[in-house]
Design a protein around this motif. Structure first.
Motif, mmCIF file in Angstrom:
data_model
loop_
_atom_site.group_PDB
_atom_site.id
_atom_site.type_symbol
_atom_site.label_atom_id
_atom_site.label_comp_id
_atom_site.label_asym_id
_atom_site.label_seq_id
_atom_site.Cartn_x
_atom_site.Cartn_y
_atom_site.Cartn_z
ATOM 1 N N HIS A 53 34.414 78.344 93.919
ATOM 2 C CA HIS A 53 33.456 77.242 93.784
ATOM 3 C C HIS A 53 33.901 76.021 94.575
ATOM 4 C CE1 HIS A 53 31.952 79.108 89.744
ATOM 5 N NE2 HIS A 53 31.509 79.743 90.793
ATOM 6 N N ARG A 54 35.186 75.730 94.547
ATOM 7 C CA ARG A 54 35.694 74.561 95.292
ATOM 8 C C ARG A 54 35.580 74.788 96.794
ATOM 9 N NH1 ARG A 54 40.924 71.833 92.234
ATOM 10 N NH2 ARG A 54 39.960 71.679 90.163
ATOM 11 N N LEU A 55 35.863 76.003 97.229
ATOM 12 C CA LEU A 55 35.707 76.319 98.649
ATOM 13 C C LEU A 55 34.239 76.201 99.073
ATOM 14 C CD1 LEU A 55 38.094 79.407 98.969
ATOM 15 C CD2 LEU A 55 38.467 77.114 99.906
ATOM 16 N N GLN A 56 33.351 76.713 98.236
ATOM 17 C CA GLN A 56 31.925 76.694 98.566
ATOM 18 C C GLN A 56 31.396 75.263 98.668
ATOM 19 O OE1 GLN A 56 30.036 79.913 98.909
ATOM 20 N NE2 GLN A 56 29.013 78.359 100.148
ATOM 21 N N ARG A 57 31.906 74.393 97.799
ATOM 22 C CA ARG A 57 31.450 73.004 97.817
ATOM 23 C C ARG A 57 31.936 72.254 99.041
ATOM 24 N NH1 ARG A 57 32.721 73.071 92.140
ATOM 25 N NH2 ARG A 57 34.689 71.996 92.601
ATOM 26 N N ASN A 58 32.971 72.739 99.690
ATOM 27 C CA ASN A 58 33.579 72.007 100.800
ATOM 28 C C ASN A 58 33.322 72.649 102.158
ATOM 29 O OD1 ASN A 58 35.474 69.667 99.713
ATOM 30 N ND2 ASN A 58 35.642 71.377 98.273
ATOM 31 N N THR A 74 32.900 86.030 91.760
ATOM 32 C CA THR A 74 32.898 84.700 92.371
ATOM 33 C C THR A 74 31.551 84.323 93.009
ATOM 34 O OG1 THR A 74 33.672 85.574 94.489
ATOM 35 C CG2 THR A 74 35.350 84.935 92.875
ATOM 36 N N CYS A 113 37.371 82.171 90.242
ATOM 37 C CA CYS A 113 36.029 81.554 90.255
ATOM 38 C C CYS A 113 36.091 80.086 90.648
ATOM 39 C CB CYS A 113 35.378 81.699 88.879
ATOM 40 S SG CYS A 113 34.879 83.379 88.461
ATOM 41 N N GLU A 114 37.025 79.364 90.068
ATOM 42 C CA GLU A 114 37.143 77.937 90.381
ATOM 43 C C GLU A 114 37.531 77.728 91.845
ATOM 44 O OE1 GLU A 114 36.900 73.921 89.984
ATOM 45 O OE2 GLU A 114 36.228 75.483 88.576
ATOM 46 N N THR A 115 38.413 78.596 92.332
ATOM 47 C CA THR A 115 38.798 78.501 93.754
ATOM 48 C C THR A 115 37.600 78.735 94.662
ATOM 49 O OG1 THR A 115 41.043 79.283 93.235
ATOM 50 C CG2 THR A 115 40.314 79.443 95.533
#
Length: 333
Positions: free
Chosen positions: A299-304, A242, A295-297
Protein backbone atom coordinates in the motif's frame (compact mmCIF):
# COMPACT_ATOMS: atom_id res chain seq x y z
CA UNK A 1 -117.82 -9.58 -91.76
CA UNK A 2 -115.54 -12.16 -90.25
CA UNK A 3 -112.98 -11.72 -93.01
CA UNK A 4 -112.65 -8.00 -92.26
CA UNK A 5 -111.52 -8.62 -88.63
CA UNK A 6 -108.48 -10.82 -89.41
CA UNK A 7 -105.90 -7.99 -89.91
CA UNK A 8 -106.84 -6.46 -86.57
CA UNK A 9 -106.37 -9.78 -84.76
CA UNK A 10 -102.96 -10.28 -86.40
CA UNK A 11 -101.92 -6.78 -85.33
CA UNK A 12 -102.97 -7.42 -81.69
CA UNK A 13 -101.13 -10.71 -81.65
CA UNK A 14 -97.93 -9.04 -82.95
CA UNK A 15 -98.20 -6.29 -80.31
CA UNK A 16 -98.56 -8.87 -77.54
CA UNK A 17 -95.51 -10.72 -78.83
CA UNK A 18 -93.52 -7.49 -78.86
CA UNK A 19 -94.52 -6.75 -75.26
CA UNK A 20 -93.64 -10.27 -74.18
CA UNK A 21 -90.27 -9.93 -75.91
CA UNK A 22 -89.60 -6.60 -74.18
CA UNK A 23 -90.55 -8.01 -70.81
CA UNK A 24 -88.23 -10.98 -71.37
CA UNK A 25 -85.48 -8.69 -72.56
CA UNK A 26 -85.87 -6.41 -69.54
CA UNK A 27 -85.85 -9.40 -67.23
CA UNK A 28 -82.65 -10.74 -68.76
CA UNK A 29 -81.02 -7.30 -68.64
CA UNK A 30 -81.95 -6.90 -64.97
CA UNK A 31 -80.70 -10.40 -64.26
CA UNK A 32 -77.46 -9.75 -66.17
CA UNK A 33 -76.96 -6.43 -64.35
CA UNK A 34 -77.57 -8.11 -61.02
CA UNK A 35 -75.16 -10.86 -62.00
CA UNK A 36 -72.53 -8.30 -62.99
CA UNK A 37 -73.00 -6.52 -59.68
CA UNK A 38 -72.54 -9.84 -57.85
CA UNK A 39 -69.42 -10.56 -59.89
CA UNK A 40 -68.01 -7.11 -59.07
CA UNK A 41 -68.66 -7.70 -55.36
CA UNK A 42 -67.09 -11.17 -55.49
CA UNK A 43 -64.11 -9.81 -57.43
CA UNK A 44 -63.66 -7.03 -54.88
CA UNK A 45 -63.81 -9.55 -52.03
CA UNK A 46 -61.27 -11.77 -53.78
CA UNK A 47 -58.95 -8.82 -54.44
CA UNK A 48 -59.22 -7.79 -50.78
CA UNK A 49 -58.47 -11.33 -49.62
CA UNK A 50 -55.50 -11.58 -52.00
CA UNK A 51 -54.16 -8.20 -50.82
CA UNK A 52 -54.60 -9.21 -47.18
CA UNK A 53 -52.87 -12.51 -47.82
CA UNK A 54 -49.99 -10.74 -49.54
CA UNK A 55 -49.71 -8.29 -46.65
CA UNK A 56 -49.80 -11.20 -44.21
CA UNK A 57 -47.08 -12.99 -46.18
CA UNK A 58 -44.99 -9.81 -46.30
CA UNK A 59 -45.55 -9.26 -42.60
CA UNK A 60 -44.65 -12.86 -41.86
CA UNK A 61 -41.54 -12.52 -44.01
CA UNK A 62 -40.59 -9.30 -42.27
CA UNK A 63 -41.25 -10.88 -38.90
CA UNK A 64 -39.13 -13.89 -39.86
CA UNK A 65 -36.28 -11.60 -40.93
CA UNK A 66 -36.66 -9.61 -37.72
CA UNK A 67 -36.58 -12.78 -35.61
CA UNK A 68 -33.56 -14.03 -37.53
CA UNK A 69 -31.76 -10.74 -37.01
CA UNK A 70 -32.82 -10.75 -33.35
CA UNK A 71 -31.52 -14.30 -32.88
CA UNK A 72 -28.19 -13.50 -34.55
CA UNK A 73 -27.85 -10.34 -32.46
CA UNK A 74 -28.68 -12.09 -29.20
CA UNK A 75 -26.34 -15.01 -30.00
CA UNK A 76 -23.55 -12.59 -30.89
CA UNK A 77 -24.01 -10.64 -27.66
CA UNK A 78 -24.25 -13.63 -25.35
CA UNK A 79 -21.30 -15.45 -26.93
CA UNK A 80 -19.10 -12.36 -26.88
CA UNK A 81 -16.26 -11.91 -24.41
CA UNK A 82 -15.54 -8.35 -25.55
CA UNK A 83 -14.63 -5.56 -23.19
CA UNK A 84 -17.52 -3.51 -21.86
CA UNK A 85 -16.94 -0.68 -24.36
CA UNK A 86 -16.92 -3.09 -27.30
CA UNK A 87 -19.98 -4.88 -25.92
CA UNK A 88 -21.91 -1.60 -25.62
CA UNK A 89 -21.26 -0.91 -29.31
CA UNK A 90 -22.33 -4.43 -30.22
CA UNK A 91 -25.59 -4.15 -28.24
CA UNK A 92 -26.54 -0.82 -29.80
CA UNK A 93 -25.67 -1.99 -33.31
CA UNK A 94 -27.77 -5.11 -32.82
CA UNK A 95 -30.75 -3.12 -31.55
CA UNK A 96 -30.65 -0.83 -34.58
CA UNK A 97 -30.43 -3.80 -36.93
CA UNK A 98 -33.31 -5.73 -35.33
CA UNK A 99 -35.69 -2.74 -35.01
CA UNK A 100 -35.69 -0.85 -38.32
CA UNK A 101 -37.70 2.27 -37.28
CA UNK A 102 -35.00 3.20 -34.76
CA UNK A 103 -32.98 6.27 -35.72
CA UNK A 104 -30.95 6.60 -32.53
CA UNK A 105 -30.02 4.27 -29.67
CA UNK A 106 -28.70 4.75 -26.14
CA UNK A 107 -27.42 2.40 -23.46
CA UNK A 108 -27.15 3.38 -19.79
CA UNK A 109 -25.38 1.13 -17.29
CA UNK A 110 -25.26 1.24 -13.50
CA UNK A 111 -21.68 1.38 -12.25
CA UNK A 112 -21.22 -1.56 -9.82
CA UNK A 113 -18.88 0.40 -7.54
CA UNK A 114 -20.91 3.62 -7.24
CA UNK A 115 -24.45 2.57 -8.16
CA UNK A 116 -24.71 5.61 -10.48
CA UNK A 117 -26.58 5.30 -13.78
CA UNK A 118 -24.24 6.48 -16.56
CA UNK A 119 -24.67 6.88 -20.32
CA UNK A 120 -22.22 4.42 -21.88
CA UNK A 121 -23.19 4.54 -25.55
CA UNK A 122 -25.16 6.75 -27.96
CA UNK A 123 -25.49 5.87 -31.66
CA UNK A 124 -27.09 7.73 -34.58
CA UNK A 125 -28.12 4.97 -37.00
CA UNK A 126 -29.03 7.26 -39.92
CA UNK A 127 -26.88 10.33 -39.28
CA UNK A 128 -30.00 12.37 -38.57
CA UNK A 129 -28.48 14.48 -35.79
CA UNK A 130 -30.68 12.92 -33.11
CA UNK A 131 -27.84 12.13 -30.71
CA UNK A 132 -27.70 15.66 -29.31
CA UNK A 133 -31.44 15.62 -28.73
CA UNK A 134 -31.48 12.10 -27.34
CA UNK A 135 -28.63 12.80 -24.90
CA UNK A 136 -30.90 14.91 -22.70
CA UNK A 137 -34.11 12.95 -23.23
CA UNK A 138 -32.54 9.53 -22.69
CA UNK A 139 -31.42 10.00 -19.10
CA UNK A 140 -34.76 10.87 -17.51
CA UNK A 141 -36.46 8.08 -19.47
CA UNK A 142 -33.78 5.66 -18.29
CA UNK A 143 -34.34 6.69 -14.67
CA UNK A 144 -38.09 6.17 -15.16
CA UNK A 145 -37.45 2.68 -16.56
CA UNK A 146 -35.26 1.82 -13.56
CA UNK A 147 -37.93 3.05 -11.14
CA UNK A 148 -40.84 1.32 -12.89
CA UNK A 149 -38.87 -1.83 -13.68
CA UNK A 150 -40.68 -2.47 -16.98
CA UNK A 151 -40.44 -1.42 -20.65
CA UNK A 152 -42.64 1.31 -22.10
CA UNK A 153 -43.37 3.35 -25.22
CA UNK A 154 -43.41 7.14 -25.51
CA UNK A 155 -45.60 8.32 -28.39
CA UNK A 156 -45.69 12.05 -27.67
CA UNK A 157 -42.90 14.43 -28.70
CA UNK A 158 -40.21 14.66 -26.06
CA UNK A 159 -39.11 17.93 -24.51
CA UNK A 160 -36.02 19.44 -26.05
CA UNK A 161 -33.49 21.26 -23.91
CA UNK A 162 -32.63 24.91 -24.59
CA UNK A 163 -29.14 23.97 -25.67
CA UNK A 164 -30.46 21.58 -28.32
CA UNK A 165 -33.22 23.95 -29.32
CA UNK A 166 -30.59 26.41 -30.54
CA UNK A 167 -29.05 23.79 -32.83
CA UNK A 168 -30.52 24.20 -36.37
CA UNK A 169 -29.94 20.54 -37.15
CA UNK A 170 -31.63 19.39 -33.94
CA UNK A 171 -34.65 21.56 -34.68
CA UNK A 172 -35.25 19.62 -37.89
CA UNK A 173 -34.94 16.23 -36.20
CA UNK A 174 -36.90 16.44 -32.99
CA UNK A 175 -37.62 13.33 -31.00
CA UNK A 176 -41.23 12.28 -31.45
CA UNK A 177 -41.11 8.70 -30.18
CA UNK A 178 -39.08 6.54 -27.85
CA UNK A 179 -38.96 2.97 -26.65
CA UNK A 180 -37.24 2.05 -23.38
CA UNK A 181 -36.50 -1.29 -21.69
CA UNK A 182 -34.61 -1.94 -18.43
CA UNK A 183 -31.66 -4.33 -18.62
CA UNK A 184 -32.18 -6.74 -15.72
CA UNK A 185 -30.75 -10.03 -14.49
CA UNK A 186 -32.87 -13.13 -13.91
CA UNK A 187 -33.12 -12.02 -10.28
CA UNK A 188 -34.61 -8.68 -11.43
CA UNK A 189 -31.47 -6.75 -10.49
CA UNK A 190 -31.18 -3.67 -12.70
CA UNK A 191 -27.97 -3.36 -14.71
CA UNK A 192 -29.00 -0.49 -16.97
CA UNK A 193 -31.45 0.66 -19.64
CA UNK A 194 -31.61 0.19 -23.43
CA UNK A 195 -33.44 2.99 -25.32
CA UNK A 196 -34.34 3.63 -28.96
CA UNK A 197 -35.58 6.89 -30.47
CA UNK A 198 -37.28 8.11 -33.65
CA UNK A 199 -38.20 11.47 -35.17
CA UNK A 200 -41.47 9.93 -36.44
CA UNK A 201 -44.47 9.86 -34.15
CA UNK A 202 -45.92 6.36 -33.51
CA UNK A 203 -42.91 4.79 -35.24
CA UNK A 204 -42.70 2.04 -32.62
CA UNK A 205 -45.32 -0.64 -31.96
CA UNK A 206 -46.00 -3.13 -29.21
CA UNK A 207 -44.24 -5.77 -31.30
CA UNK A 208 -41.15 -3.57 -31.46
CA UNK A 209 -41.28 -3.18 -27.69
CA UNK A 210 -41.34 -6.97 -27.24
CA UNK A 211 -38.28 -7.23 -29.50
CA UNK A 212 -36.48 -4.57 -27.47
CA UNK A 213 -37.35 -6.40 -24.25
CA UNK A 214 -35.83 -9.59 -25.66
CA UNK A 215 -32.70 -7.68 -26.66
CA UNK A 216 -32.46 -6.17 -23.18
CA UNK A 217 -32.64 -9.65 -21.64
CA UNK A 218 -29.85 -10.87 -23.92
CA UNK A 219 -27.85 -7.73 -23.16
CA UNK A 220 -28.14 -8.45 -19.43
CA UNK A 221 -26.65 -11.93 -19.93
CA UNK A 222 -23.88 -10.54 -22.12
CA UNK A 223 -23.00 -7.77 -19.65
CA UNK A 224 -22.90 -10.20 -16.73
CA UNK A 225 -20.72 -12.60 -18.72
CA UNK A 226 -18.34 -9.81 -19.77
CA UNK A 227 -18.04 -8.54 -16.20
CA UNK A 228 -17.40 -12.00 -14.81
CA UNK A 229 -14.82 -12.65 -17.49
CA UNK A 230 -13.12 -9.33 -16.73
CA UNK A 231 -13.12 -10.16 -13.01
CA UNK A 232 -11.64 -13.58 -13.72
CA UNK A 233 -8.99 -12.01 -15.92
CA UNK A 234 -8.17 -9.46 -13.23
CA UNK A 235 -7.97 -12.12 -10.54
CA UNK A 236 -5.64 -14.20 -12.68
CA UNK A 237 -3.08 -11.38 -12.83
CA UNK A 238 -3.55 -9.98 -9.29
CA UNK A 239 -1.90 -11.04 -6.07
CA UNK A 240 -4.80 -11.82 -3.69
CA UNK A 241 -2.98 -10.64 -0.59
CA UNK A 242 -1.57 -7.26 -1.65
CA UNK A 243 -3.81 -6.49 -4.72
CA UNK A 244 -0.65 -5.72 -6.70
CA UNK A 245 0.13 -7.49 -9.96
CA UNK A 246 1.31 -11.06 -9.57
CA UNK A 247 4.24 -12.31 -11.65
CA UNK A 248 2.00 -13.38 -14.53
CA UNK A 249 0.24 -10.02 -14.71
CA UNK A 250 3.53 -8.19 -14.39
CA UNK A 251 5.04 -10.12 -17.31
CA UNK A 252 1.91 -9.69 -19.47
CA UNK A 253 1.58 -5.94 -18.98
CA UNK A 254 5.31 -5.32 -18.60
CA UNK A 255 6.16 -7.03 -21.89
CA UNK A 256 3.90 -4.58 -23.73
CA UNK A 257 5.62 -1.65 -21.99
CA UNK A 258 9.06 -3.02 -22.91
CA UNK A 259 7.96 -3.47 -26.54
CA UNK A 260 6.58 0.08 -26.63
CA UNK A 261 9.81 1.48 -25.14
CA UNK A 262 11.89 -0.33 -27.79
CA UNK A 263 9.60 0.71 -30.66
CA UNK A 264 9.51 4.39 -29.79
CA UNK A 265 12.95 4.48 -28.16
CA UNK A 266 11.59 5.71 -24.87
CA UNK A 267 13.23 5.29 -21.42
CA UNK A 268 12.06 2.54 -19.08
CA UNK A 269 13.31 1.68 -15.59
CA UNK A 270 12.81 -1.22 -13.20
CA UNK A 271 13.08 -1.23 -9.39
CA UNK A 272 13.52 -4.53 -7.52
CA UNK A 273 12.75 -4.54 -3.77
CA UNK A 274 13.66 -7.31 -1.34
CA UNK A 275 12.50 -7.00 2.29
CA UNK A 276 15.34 -7.85 4.70
CA UNK A 277 14.82 -10.05 7.77
CA UNK A 278 11.21 -10.79 6.74
CA UNK A 279 11.58 -14.41 7.84
CA UNK A 280 12.27 -13.19 11.39
CA UNK A 281 8.91 -11.37 11.38
CA UNK A 282 7.10 -14.58 10.43
CA UNK A 283 9.02 -16.65 12.96
CA UNK A 284 8.59 -14.21 15.87
CA UNK A 285 5.08 -12.79 15.26
CA UNK A 286 3.46 -15.39 13.02
CA UNK A 287 2.45 -15.49 9.38
CA UNK A 288 -0.62 -13.31 9.97
CA UNK A 289 1.65 -10.49 11.11
CA UNK A 290 3.89 -11.16 8.11
CA UNK A 291 0.89 -10.80 5.80
CA UNK A 292 0.04 -7.44 7.38
CA UNK A 293 3.61 -6.27 6.79
CA UNK A 294 3.41 -7.30 3.12
CA UNK A 295 0.05 -5.53 2.66
CA UNK A 296 1.22 -2.34 4.32
CA UNK A 297 4.41 -2.36 2.26
CA UNK A 298 2.43 -2.78 -0.97
CA UNK A 299 0.00 0.00 0.00
CA UNK A 300 2.82 2.42 0.81
CA UNK A 301 4.57 1.64 -2.46
CA UNK A 302 1.33 2.09 -4.40
CA UNK A 303 0.70 5.47 -2.80
CA UNK A 304 4.15 6.72 -3.79
CA UNK A 305 4.23 5.73 -7.46
CA UNK A 306 2.46 7.13 -10.50
CA UNK A 307 -0.71 5.75 -12.05
CA UNK A 308 1.24 4.52 -15.10
CA UNK A 309 3.78 2.65 -12.95
CA UNK A 310 3.33 -1.11 -12.44
CA UNK A 311 3.69 -2.59 -8.95
CA UNK A 312 4.19 -6.34 -8.67
CA UNK A 313 4.63 -8.79 -5.84
CA UNK A 314 7.40 -10.69 -7.55
CA UNK A 315 7.96 -13.35 -4.92
CA UNK A 316 7.35 -14.02 -1.24
CA UNK A 317 8.81 -10.79 0.11
CA UNK A 318 10.04 -9.36 -3.19
CA UNK A 319 8.38 -6.50 -5.08
CA UNK A 320 9.08 -5.02 -8.52
CA UNK A 321 8.10 -1.64 -9.94
CA UNK A 322 8.20 -0.91 -13.68
CA UNK A 323 8.55 2.82 -14.47
CA UNK A 324 7.60 3.82 -18.04
CA UNK A 325 9.06 7.06 -19.45
CA UNK A 326 11.66 7.09 -16.65
CA UNK A 327 15.44 7.22 -17.01
CA UNK A 328 17.77 5.46 -14.59
CA UNK A 329 18.78 8.70 -12.93
CA UNK A 330 15.17 9.79 -12.51
CA UNK A 331 14.19 6.38 -11.16
CA UNK A 332 16.80 6.65 -8.42
CA UNK A 333 15.07 9.72 -7.09
Amino acid sequence: MSSSKLPTQKTDSRGQNDKAFMRARNWWEIRAQKRNTELVIVNSILQTEVAERRRAEQSAGQRARTLESLFDTMLSMVASLDSQDALVSRILAGAGSAISPAECGALHLIEPETGVLELKGLVDYRDTGLTETAASGATHLALRAINEGKPFLVSDPLRISKRQGKNPRAQKTRLCGAMVAPVKTEDQVALGVLSLFSSTRLAFTGEHLQTLESLAAAAAIAIQTARRYAQAQQLSITDPLTSAFNRRGFFDVGSREIERAHRFRRPLSLIMIDMDRFKEVNDRYGHAAGDEVLCETAHRLQRNIRVVDLLCRYGGEEFAILLPETTLSTGRL
